[in-house]
Design a protein around this motif. Structure first.
Motif, PDB file in Angstrom:
ATOM      1  N   ALA A  17     -65.523   0.882  10.580  1.00  0.00           N
ATOM      2  CA  ALA A  17     -66.235   0.656   9.322  1.00  0.00           C
ATOM      3  C   ALA A  17     -65.462  -0.305   8.423  1.00  0.00           C
ATOM      4  O   ALA A  17     -66.041  -1.232   7.822  1.00  0.00           O
ATOM      5  CB  ALA A  17     -66.461   1.988   8.614  1.00  0.00           C
ATOM      6  N   VAL A  21     -66.585  -4.146   6.989  1.00  0.00           N
ATOM      7  CA  VAL A  21     -66.544  -4.557   5.577  1.00  0.00           C
ATOM      8  C   VAL A  21     -65.649  -5.780   5.414  1.00  0.00           C
ATOM      9  O   VAL A  21     -65.967  -6.708   4.655  1.00  0.00           O
ATOM     10  CB  VAL A  21     -66.056  -3.387   4.700  1.00  0.00           C
ATOM     11  CG1 VAL A  21     -65.858  -3.848   3.257  1.00  0.00           C
ATOM     12  CG2 VAL A  21     -67.048  -2.232   4.753  1.00  0.00           C
ATOM     13  N   ALA A 164     -68.897  -7.104  14.092  1.00  0.00           N
ATOM     14  CA  ALA A 164     -69.574  -7.224  12.809  1.00  0.00           C
ATOM     15  C   ALA A 164     -69.851  -8.676  12.451  1.00  0.00           C
ATOM     16  O   ALA A 164     -70.856  -8.980  11.795  1.00  0.00           O
ATOM     17  CB  ALA A 164     -68.722  -6.573  11.719  1.00  0.00           C
ATOM     18  N   VAL A 198     -69.459   1.707  15.402  1.00  0.00           N
ATOM     19  CA  VAL A 198     -69.528   1.937  13.960  1.00  0.00           C
ATOM     20  C   VAL A 198     -69.655   0.608  13.217  1.00  0.00           C
ATOM     21  O   VAL A 198     -70.453   0.471  12.276  1.00  0.00           O
ATOM     22  CB  VAL A 198     -68.286   2.707  13.482  1.00  0.00           C
ATOM     23  CG1 VAL A 198     -68.234   2.755  11.961  1.00  0.00           C
ATOM     24  CG2 VAL A 198     -68.304   4.121  14.044  1.00  0.00           C
ATOM     25  N   VAL A 202     -72.629  -0.472  10.671  1.00  0.00           N
ATOM     26  CA  VAL A 202     -72.346  -0.816   9.281  1.00  0.00           C
ATOM     27  C   VAL A 202     -72.794  -2.242   8.973  1.00  0.00           C
ATOM     28  O   VAL A 202     -73.213  -2.557   7.853  1.00  0.00           O
ATOM     29  CB  VAL A 202     -70.835  -0.643   8.990  1.00  0.00           C
ATOM     30  CG1 VAL A 202     -70.469  -1.170   7.608  1.00  0.00           C
ATOM     31  CG2 VAL A 202     -70.441   0.825   9.117  1.00  0.00           C
ATOM     32  N   ARG A 203     -72.729  -3.121   9.951  1.00  0.00           N
ATOM     33  CA  ARG A 203     -73.158  -4.498   9.755  1.00  0.00           C
ATOM     34  C   ARG A 203     -74.617  -4.598   9.322  1.00  0.00           C
ATOM     35  O   ARG A 203     -74.989  -5.478   8.544  1.00  0.00           O
ATOM     36  CB  ARG A 203     -72.958  -5.299  11.035  1.00  0.00           C
ATOM     37  CG  ARG A 203     -73.538  -6.727  10.933  1.00  0.00           C
ATOM     38  CD  ARG A 203     -73.772  -7.356  12.280  1.00  0.00           C
ATOM     39  NE  ARG A 203     -74.780  -8.407  12.178  1.00  0.00           N
ATOM     40  CZ  ARG A 203     -74.515  -9.683  11.913  1.00  0.00           C
ATOM     41  NH1 ARG A 203     -73.278 -10.071  11.724  1.00  0.00           N
ATOM     42  NH2 ARG A 203     -75.502 -10.572  11.831  1.00  0.00           N
TER      43      ARG A 203
END
Length: 598
Positions: A17, A21, A164, A198, A202-203
């Motif tokens: 995660a 970010v 991501a 994850v 989250v992306r």
């Protein structure tokens, strides 16, 4: 798999995660600096530096100033931010036990954003690999973990950042396996997958779930002729990969000879970038818009040729200056432009097909990661019908590159620092042989009731190898270096080292005076790898072999020379050539079969 692995997987989840970010933040920072420098506005949207045709002075000056800032950050912040990220991550894993300084997690993305935002023709993936890896490493350093466990978490962060950035989870896992982990085990693979999963989830709300470079996959219908031409495309892609790799290290060697401190090199590299930007402005920056045009078939011939030549030159020459930026996006653009140029000659298959093939071929040749190149191309575009052509082109490029170049653009830098690095995976020969296959089953033993004076002749005793072991490779039988001590029932009591026996023969003390009662032992059903690990852990070169269910029943003796039998078998299989079926034997066998009434 042990419960310890489950704990590492649990720690990999927040790392995934955090890496997602960090990837989002890096892309926003690149967009912000690009907008400020080339458009004089405050916005974090990803834009191309040369799309609006900025003034010539700005195109020339901006990369120089950006390079100067990067040089200052490296000089007074951390030298670890220099380079394109992947070699630095590999070096941290192999040479620094997966330890990354916390300030690198901040300085690397900022320096990359400055470099790319001021026009640098680099990608965001190398810096985010180093940044995500730094996140995993920092958390791992705060925990009570081994170096291997730190490696698993560091690579988890690196792969999560890549996933991501490109919305390519499978390719990110493959990149971790092919480039960073140097192993394929549950203890490292599962944490990487957990972090990547994850990060990809989250992306979604941050950057979306659509493919980065969508293609009209329904229009792609490659046939046998196109698939055969993919071999040609792969070979051409490999030759281009060899050329740009040589260019990068020619540049690095040239910069190393300059009578200037390395802090100034990125500014000189920025001047090269600025000159190239005057020729082809769209070669500046990450270039996602150009890749999209190439893969959709919308690129004009002038853009194709301009990108192929200018991007290759300014990327290769400026990367050697030690500035901060990744290699993957530029390789995507260079490969796609090569493929688009080939598409002007090769038969039409569908919009952007040959650009996609060229992309995968150059990735396979530059990075020596053919499977990563194939899966990256598929996940970036969702052009699933191109799977087989991509596999053919990427593998052909990989083969040619491996024949021509000793090392890839990712590993040459590490080799130049004096470290040996192998990326070839093979089954450990010690893992496929058991101790009972190589041990000496009749070692000389000392009775517990004896005096060592009568054992002088044992000092000349050798430890033979089992017959036939090691193929045709000659072996030397060593002197027995350890003597098991047994009681009247031939039960193992302890051992006497050869050196102790030799020193005590003249004084003839009781065997009990020299006895080591708690020797290192191995079991007959242990692999040679297990035995080698015990030898290394306890610093011994020989050990008695006992039964697992009867730990005092002596079965034999294994020495470090016996451990080499696994290597000897591997050498024999690699070098010994023989013909098992000859024409005469085949004919005779056929006649026997004809005569066989059954």
């Amino acid at each position: 798999m042990t419960p310890r692995v489950l704990q590492i997987i649990g720690w990999a989840l927040p790392i995934g995660a955090a890496a997602a970010v960090a990837a989002w933040g890096l892309l926003r920072l690149i967009g912000l600096i690009t907008n400020l420098v080339f458009y004089q506005r405050v916005s974090s949207a990803m834009v191309a530096p040369g799309a609006a045709h900025p003034p010539a002075w700005l195109v020339l000056v901006a990369p120089v100033l950006g390079g100067l800032v990067v040089g200052l950050m490296a000089r007074y912040g951390s030298e670890k931010i220099r380079g394109h990220g992947m070699p630095e991550a590999i070096e941290a894993i192999l040479m620094r036990r997966s330890r990354v300084e916390p300030r690198v997690a901040v300085l690397k993305p900022v320096s990359a954003a400055v470099s790319i935002g001021s026009g640098g023709p680099f990608g965001a993936e190398g810096p985010i690999i180093m940044t995500g890896g730094a996140v995993g490493s920092i958390l791992a350093q705060a925990l009570h973990l081994s170096a291997d466990e730190r490696k698993a978490l560091m690579v988890s962060g690196a792969a999560a950042g890549m996933a991501a950035t490109f919305n390519a989870p499978l390719a990110s896992v493959l990149l971790a396996v092919e480039l960073l982990l140097f192993e394929w085990r549950p203890r490292s693979y599962l944490p990487v997958v957990a972090a990547v999963a994850v990060a990809t989830i989250v992306r979604g709300p941050l950057l979306g779930t659509a493919p980065v470079f969508p293609m009209a996959a329904d229009a792609l219908h490659p046939g046998a002729a196109a698939e055969l031409l993919c071999v040609v495309a792969g070979v051409i892609g490999a030759l281009l990969a060899v050329a740009v790799t040589a260019l990068v290290y020619f540049s690095e060697d040239t910069f190393a000879r300059l009578p200037l401190h390395w802090m100034w090199w990125p500014a000189i590299g920025g001047l090269i970038i600025g000159i190239g930007g005057l020729i082809e402005p769209r070669a500046l920056g990450v270039g996602y818009d150009v890749i999209a045009d190439l893969l959709s078939g919308r690129a004009a011939i002038s853009l194709i040729v301009g990108i192929l030549i200018v991007k290759s030159l300014i990327w290769g020459l400026s990367l050697g200056s030690g500035t901060s930026g990744g290699v993957l996006a530029p390789v995507f653009m260079i490969g796609a432009s090569l493929g688009a140029l080939e598409g002007l000659v090769f038969p039409a298959v569908g919009p952007g097909f040959w650009a996609l093939i060229g992309l995968a071929a150059v990735v396979g040749g530059v990075m020596r990661s053919p499977l990563t190149g194939v899966v990256f191309a598929l996940e970036l575009t969702h052009a699933w019908p191109a799977l087989l052509p991509l596999l053919i082109a990427s593998s052909a490029a990989y083969g040619v590159s491996a024949l021509v170049l000793r090392r890839s653009v990712l590993t040459e830098k590490i080799a130049r620092r004096g470290f040996h690095l192998s990326r070839e995976y093979d089954v450990d020969p010690l893992e496929v042989l058991y101790v009972n296959e190589v041990m000496h089953t009749d070692p000389a033993c000392l009775p517990m009731t004896d005096h060592v004076g009568s054992a002088a002749l044992l000092l000349e005793r050798t430890v033979p190898r089992p017959e036939g072991r090691g193929g045709d490779t000659p072996v030397r039988e060593p002197l027995q270096r350890l003597f098991p001590v047994v009681d009247a029932d031939r039960r193992l009591v302890g051992v006497v080292p050869r050196q102790s026996l030799a020193e005590a023969v003249g004084s003839a003390p009781p065997t009990a005076d020299l006895l080591l009662t708690r020797p290192v032992v191995v079991h007959d059903d242990d692999t040679l790898r297990t035995a080698a690990s015990l030898f290394a852990e306890y610093g011994v070169t020989a050990a008695p072999v006992v039964a697992r269910d009867e730990p005092d029943r002596l079965l034999g003796l294994v020495t470090v020379e016996h451990l080499l039998d696994g290597r000897l078998r591997d050498l024999a299989e690699h070098h010994h050539r023989e013909r098992l079926i000859t024409p005469g034997r085949w004919v005779r066998g056929g006649r026997r079969r004809q005569a066989d009434p059954l």
